[in-house]
Write a protein that holds these residues in place. Structure first.
Motif, PDB file in Angstrom:
ATOM      1  N   TYR A 275       0.854  -1.192   0.000  1.00 26.78           N
ATOM      2  CA  TYR A 275       0.000   0.000   0.000  1.00 26.78           C
ATOM      3  C   TYR A 275       0.883   1.233   0.000  1.00 26.78           C
ATOM      4  N   VAL A 276       0.470   2.238  -0.778  1.00 28.32           N
ATOM      5  CA  VAL A 276       1.151   3.524  -0.818  1.00 28.32           C
ATOM      6  C   VAL A 276       0.116   4.607  -0.580  1.00 28.32           C
ATOM      7  N   ASN A 277       0.430   5.529   0.315  1.00 28.54           N
ATOM      8  CA  ASN A 277      -0.501   6.607   0.626  1.00 28.54           C
ATOM      9  C   ASN A 277      -0.570   7.606  -0.530  1.00 28.54           C
ATOM     10  N   PHE A 278      -1.780   8.122  -0.780  1.00 27.74           N
ATOM     11  CA  PHE A 278      -1.955   9.084  -1.871  1.00 27.74           C
ATOM     12  C   PHE A 278      -1.146  10.352  -1.641  1.00 27.74           C
ATOM     13  N   SER A 279      -0.917  10.715  -0.383  1.00 27.65           N
ATOM     14  CA  SER A 279      -0.153  11.921  -0.091  1.00 27.65           C
ATOM     15  C   SER A 279       1.315  11.755  -0.457  1.00 27.65           C
ATOM     16  N   GLU A 280       1.799  10.520  -0.512  1.00 29.38           N
ATOM     17  CA  GLU A 280       3.196  10.268  -0.849  1.00 29.38           C
ATOM     18  C   GLU A 280       3.404  10.167  -2.363  1.00 29.38           C
ATOM     19  N   ASP A 281       2.577   9.366  -3.027  1.00 30.08           N
ATOM     20  CA  ASP A 281       2.717   9.149  -4.471  1.00 30.08           C
ATOM     21  C   ASP A 281       1.349   8.771  -5.026  1.00 30.08           C
ATOM     22  N   PRO A 282       0.572   9.732  -5.536  1.00 30.22           N
ATOM     23  CA  PRO A 282      -0.788   9.435  -6.015  1.00 30.22           C
ATOM     24  C   PRO A 282      -0.823   8.347  -7.090  1.00 30.22           C
ATOM     25  N   LYS A 283       0.121   8.385  -8.018  1.00 34.01           N
ATOM     26  CA  LYS A 283       0.117   7.408  -9.107  1.00 34.01           C
ATOM     27  C   LYS A 283       0.358   5.993  -8.578  1.00 34.01           C
ATOM     28  N   ALA A 284       1.353   5.833  -7.709  1.00 36.73           N
ATOM     29  CA  ALA A 284       1.638   4.513  -7.141  1.00 36.73           C
ATOM     30  C   ALA A 284       0.490   4.043  -6.254  1.00 36.73           C
ATOM     31  N   ALA A 285      -0.125   4.977  -5.511  1.00 29.00           N
ATOM     32  CA  ALA A 285      -1.251   4.614  -4.657  1.00 29.00           C
ATOM     33  C   ALA A 285      -2.410   4.075  -5.491  1.00 29.00           C
ATOM     34  N   PHE A 286      -2.678   4.723  -6.616  1.00 28.10           N
ATOM     35  CA  PHE A 286      -3.752   4.273  -7.508  1.00 28.10           C
ATOM     36  C   PHE A 286      -3.462   2.871  -8.035  1.00 28.10           C
ATOM     37  N   VAL A 287      -2.223   2.619  -8.430  1.00 24.11           N
ATOM     38  CA  VAL A 287      -1.856   1.314  -8.984  1.00 24.11           C
ATOM     39  C   VAL A 287      -2.016   0.216  -7.939  1.00 24.11           C
ATOM     40  N   TYR A 288      -1.604   0.499  -6.704  1.00 22.82           N
ATOM     41  CA  TYR A 288      -1.694  -0.504  -5.646  1.00 22.82           C
ATOM     42  C   TYR A 288      -3.140  -0.812  -5.250  1.00 22.82           C
ATOM     43  N   LEU A 289      -4.069   0.104  -5.501  1.00 23.02           N
ATOM     44  CA  LEU A 289      -5.467  -0.103  -5.121  1.00 23.02           C
ATOM     45  C   LEU A 289      -6.287  -0.776  -6.212  1.00 23.02           C
ATOM     46  N   ILE A 290      -5.719  -0.951  -7.407  1.00 22.71           N
ATOM     47  CA  ILE A 290      -6.499  -1.506  -8.518  1.00 22.71           C
ATOM     48  C   ILE A 290      -7.007  -2.909  -8.197  1.00 22.71           C
ATOM     49  N   LEU A 291      -6.144  -3.792  -7.749  1.00 26.68           N
ATOM     50  CA  LEU A 291      -6.555  -5.169  -7.494  1.00 26.68           C
ATOM     51  C   LEU A 291      -7.530  -5.290  -6.326  1.00 26.68           C
ATOM     52  N   PRO A 292      -7.305  -4.629  -5.188  1.00 28.38           N
ATOM     53  CA  PRO A 292      -8.312  -4.715  -4.113  1.00 28.38           C
ATOM     54  C   PRO A 292      -9.672  -4.178  -4.533  1.00 28.38           C
ATOM     55  N   VAL A 293      -9.692  -3.051  -5.228  1.00 28.01           N
ATOM     56  CA  VAL A 293     -10.963  -2.483  -5.681  1.00 28.01           C
ATOM     57  C   VAL A 293     -11.625  -3.416  -6.690  1.00 28.01           C
ATOM     58  N   ALA A 294     -10.837  -3.975  -7.604  1.00 28.60           N
ATOM     59  CA  ALA A 294     -11.396  -4.892  -8.608  1.00 28.60           C
ATOM     60  C   ALA A 294     -11.975  -6.136  -7.949  1.00 28.60           C
ATOM     61  N   THR A 295     -11.344  -6.616  -6.898  1.00 26.59           N
ATOM     62  CA  THR A 295     -11.845  -7.802  -6.195  1.00 26.59           C
ATOM     63  C   THR A 295     -13.228  -7.549  -5.605  1.00 26.59           C
ATOM     64  N   LEU A 296     -13.367  -6.445  -4.872  1.00 27.15           N
ATOM     65  CA  LEU A 296     -14.675  -6.111  -4.302  1.00 27.15           C
ATOM     66  C   LEU A 296     -15.686  -5.797  -5.389  1.00 27.15           C
ATOM     67  N   PHE A 297     -15.240  -5.112  -6.430  1.00 26.44           N
ATOM     68  CA  PHE A 297     -16.138  -4.758  -7.531  1.00 26.44           C
ATOM     69  C   PHE A 297     -16.749  -6.004  -8.160  1.00 26.44           C
ATOM     70  N   LEU A 298     -15.927  -6.987  -8.506  1.00 28.07           N
ATOM     71  CA  LEU A 298     -16.420  -8.190  -9.160  1.00 28.07           C
ATOM     72  C   LEU A 298     -17.379  -8.967  -8.268  1.00 28.07           C
ATOM     73  N   HIS A 299     -17.119  -8.969  -6.971  1.00 27.63           N
ATOM     74  CA  HIS A 299     -17.996  -9.698  -6.051  1.00 27.63           C
ATOM     75  C   HIS A 299     -19.335  -8.991  -5.883  1.00 27.63           C
ATOM     76  N   GLU A 300     -19.305  -7.671  -5.722  1.00 25.86           N
ATOM     77  CA  GLU A 300     -20.543  -6.942  -5.451  1.00 25.86           C
ATOM     78  C   GLU A 300     -21.387  -6.731  -6.702  1.00 25.86           C
ATOM     79  N   VAL A 301     -20.788  -6.785  -7.878  1.00 25.63           N
ATOM     80  CA  VAL A 301     -21.579  -6.672  -9.110  1.00 25.63           C
ATOM     81  C   VAL A 301     -22.652  -7.742  -9.148  1.00 25.63           C
ATOM     82  N   GLY A 302     -22.312  -8.960  -8.765  1.00 23.32           N
ATOM     83  CA  GLY A 302     -23.280 -10.043  -8.772  1.00 23.32           C
ATOM     84  C   GLY A 302     -24.452  -9.788  -7.844  1.00 23.32           C
ATOM     85  N   VAL A 303     -24.169  -9.295  -6.643  1.00 25.28           N
ATOM     86  CA  VAL A 303     -25.228  -9.029  -5.663  1.00 25.28           C
ATOM     87  C   VAL A 303     -26.171  -7.940  -6.171  1.00 25.28           C
ATOM     88  N   ILE A 304     -25.597  -6.834  -6.626  1.00 24.70           N
ATOM     89  CA  ILE A 304     -26.415  -5.692  -7.038  1.00 24.70           C
ATOM     90  C   ILE A 304     -27.193  -5.999  -8.316  1.00 24.70           C
TER      91      ILE A 304
END
Length: 314
Positions: free
Chosen positions: A167-196
């Protein structure tokens, strides 16, 4: 409308009080002595008694609750037994990390799943409907931690497109922080798409069978106008309620995702505190999580009249 809002607000106050009492009692039922765990093997009876007195563990349960409740009303959740840091700032710092995962995932899932669910209802029993429902059921059936591990294996280890963990904080490196959050966000996204998607489809099917939809079609309105101008508002009501439950649950239970991707969020803080028998942190996390859950659902209730005119008329 005003009476509806006041009733919901009035219900939230005793709920929070009940949650506070329940959290305090449950924590005291956890086996193990925090003072003994802090001192470890070097503990002796005198040192153990002194530490228990300093932490207030030598007092009766009602006295401990009154002291904790009085500090709670002042916004003081105590200090961590392990780190010695104030609990509330620690919780808020970790919660800001969890929010960066949960909010984008739920927002993206809503924007994608609601139109898809309405489209599946519109094309009921067609090949497109069956395909969408099958995909939603598949996404829903895969546990979130397993989905995360599959994404790590594919995009992290095989293709090497994204970082595996960290994990990288957005205050330190916004671009790296965004890249590190892609997989966690995608994981929750794919799971919750089915429910909704399933909920949006079910509520749309129910609305499409109502008389006012038949009347709108009888007037010669195009299907797009029937769906978005007439069906969407009432069909989205139950989905909106589900979104409140999903958001509250994810903000409270994202510990699995944070563990898979080694993200220092609120769920990870709670898990570590439970293993360490850190009473103040456990109490603070549980109370904060319950408060967020109640607050999210209170906001959902207050906004519900936007989608249901029958409540707005009360």
């Amino acid at each position: 409308m005003l009476r509806f809002a006041l009733a919901r607000l009035a219900m939230a106050i005793p709920t929070l009080l009940l949650v506070a009492v329940t959290v305090f009692v449950l924590i005291r039922l956890i086996p193990g002595d925090p003072a003994a765990m802090m001192l470890g093997d070097a503990s002796d009876a005198q040192g153990l008694a002194a530490l228990r007195e300093r932490l207030g563990l030598d007092r009766s349960i009602p006295e401990q609750f009154l002291i904790w409740a009085s500090l709670l009303l002042q916004g003081d959740l105590g200090k961590s037994i392990v780190s010695g840091q104030d609990v509330l700032p620690t919780i808020l710092d970790r919660f800001s990390v969890s929010v960066q995962i949960v909010i984008p995932a739920v927002l993206l899932a809503t924007l994608v799943a609601v139109p898809m669910g309405m489209f599946a209802a519109w094309k009921q029993n067609s090949l497109r409907d069956i395909s969408l429902v099958s995909c939603a059921t598949l996404m829903l059936s895969i546990p979130a931690f397993w989905m995360g591990m599959l994404l790590l294996l594919l995009f992290g280890l095989k293709l090497r497109w994204l970082p595996v963990v960290g994990y990288v904080n957005f205050s330190e490196d916004p671009k790296a922080a965004f890249v590190y959050l892609i997989l966690p966000v995608a994981t929750l996204f794919l799971h919750e798409v089915g429910v909704i998607l399933r909920m949006a489809r079910a509520s749309t099917l129910e609305v499409l069978n109502l008389e006012y939809i038949t009347h709108a079609r009888a007037k010669g309105l195009p299907e797009s106008a029937v769906m978005w101008r007439h069906a969407f508002r009432n069909a989205f009501g139950p989905t909106w309620t589900l979104l409140g439950l999903i958001l509250g649950n994810l903000l409270a239970g994202v510990a699995i995702i944070e563990t898979v991707f080694t993200i220092p969020g609120l769920g990870r803080l709670l898990v570590d505190a439970i293993f360490a028998r850190d009473y103040p942190v456990i109490q603070g996390c549980l109370l904060f999580i319950a408060s967020i859950y109640i607050l999210v659902n209170l906001v959902v209730d207050l906004l519900y009249p936007i989608f249901d005119p029958r409540i707005a008329a009360q």
